[in-house]
Write an enzyme that holds these catalytic residues in place. Structure first.
Site, mmCIF file in Angstrom:
data_model
loop_
_atom_site.group_PDB
_atom_site.id
_atom_site.type_symbol
_atom_site.label_atom_id
_atom_site.label_comp_id
_atom_site.label_asym_id
_atom_site.label_seq_id
_atom_site.Cartn_x
_atom_site.Cartn_y
_atom_site.Cartn_z
ATOM 1 N N GLU A 1 0.761 -1.320 0.149
ATOM 2 C CA GLU A 1 0.077 0.078 -0.116
ATOM 3 C C GLU A 1 0.760 1.259 0.048
ATOM 4 O OE1 GLU A 1 -2.720 -0.669 3.273
ATOM 5 O OE2 GLU A 1 -3.906 -1.476 2.123
ATOM 6 N N GLU B 1 7.296 -21.612 8.568
ATOM 7 C CA GLU B 1 7.711 -20.767 9.604
ATOM 8 C C GLU B 1 8.799 -21.437 10.450
ATOM 9 O OE1 GLU B 1 4.875 -21.389 13.460
ATOM 10 O OE2 GLU B 1 3.927 -20.220 11.819
#
Length: 311
Positions: A92, A123
């Site tokens: 963004e 992870e």
């Protein structure tokens, strides 16, 4: 291989994010309205949990901005929800602040496929985090933000330990206290939001807290870099109809001109909002406006203040 810091690791059940929330112990017996009410009550705690961390957030903002002035990047790295939030914030920045896609980068364990699919095993690999940053060729001008609600995700720990070894600024964001991440980074931001509505579901309050902190870090750094004029988004990239209308409104607010004049200024400025504002306030050509901005580090306020010094 870079070693992670030694520490007395807390058990998973001891983490704040993994505790059972007494306010929602009977949530499966609640009405829809009661579920909404209890979730809203818990969400209200998030902003309050961030408040004690504001000095560290401010320190991180300045550190990020100072490195960006030297050409550095802001790089978020995380797994699962945390990783997705970093990618979201990074994506963004270009339309909001006209930054290059390379200036703010989001990295998620498991790569692009992990944005829409759960790849939980990714992870657990600290070498994967290190390799991801090595592929970006990070250096001491970069700022690395490790995102892990638990503060103990191996992928993130491997990344920040590697980044710190190269002199990069390392920042951690977690929603648990006394974590391995805190020991691995220079600046630790740890809003303790308490037990989740659904025990261990850190996409809820912990995710909201991380999103709010990321908003502050990227927005604050961009403000420090002169990407706004007052609270106007003067570096907005007008890539669609809505953003074109927003740019016109920004030029109007900054110059006091009518909509038609603002649209004309933007057209002459090839859509560059700051250039249009300078033209509207000082009656110079687009070329002169761009040169003035360049000589003031692309900071609109400094450019205008130099044109209209106070008495």
């Amino acid at each position: 291989m870079t070693q992670q810091p030694a520490h007395a690791e807390r058990s998973l059940s001891a983490l704040e994010t993994e505790q059972t929330n007494p306010a929602t112990s009977n949530i499966d017996l609640m009405s829809p309205l009661e579920i909404a009410q209890v979730m809203n009550n818990e969400d209200a705690r998030v902003a309050l949990a961030i408040q004690p961390e504001l000095p560290k957030i401010a320190q991180a903002m300045e550190g990020i901005a100072s490195r960006m002035r030297q050409g550095g990047r802001l790089i978020y790295i995380g797994a699962g929800t945390s990783g997705r939030l970093g990618v979201l914030d990074a994506s963004e920045c270009p339309p909001t602040f006209n930054s290059s896609p390379e200036q703010v980068v989001g990295v998620i364990a498991g790569g692009e496929h992990a944005l829409t699919n759960a790849i939980e095993g990714a992870e657990d690999d600290p070498a994967g985090g290190e390799a991801a940053l090595a592929a970006l060729q990070i250096n001491a001008n970069d700022s690395i933000v490790g995102l892990a609600a638990s503060g103990r995700t191996p992928y993130v720990l491997g990344a920040v330990v590697y980044a710190r070894s190269l002199g990069a600024l390392t920042i951690g964001i977690a929603c648990s206290s006394r974590t391995p991440l805190e020991q691995a980074v220079e600046i630790m931001i740890a809003p303790i939001v308490g037990p989740e509505v659904i025990s261990g579901s850190t996409r809820l309050k912990a995710g909201s807290a991380q999103k709010m902190v990321l908003n502050m870090l990227s927005t604050g750094a961009m403000i420090l870099l002169g990407k706004t004029y007052g609270n106007l988004m003067v570096d907005v990239r007008a890539t669609n109809y809505k953003l074109v209308r927003r740019a016109i409104k920004i030029v109007q607010l900054a110059t006091g001109c009518e909509q038609e004049k603002a649209a004309s200024l933007l057209d002459q400025a090839a859509g560059e909002t700051k250039v249009a504002i300078i033209m509207g306030l000082t009656n110079v050509s687009p070329e002169v406006a761009r040169a003035q901005l360049a000589s003031h580090g692309q900071i609109l306020r400094a450019t205008l203040d130099d044109n209209h010094p106070s008495d």
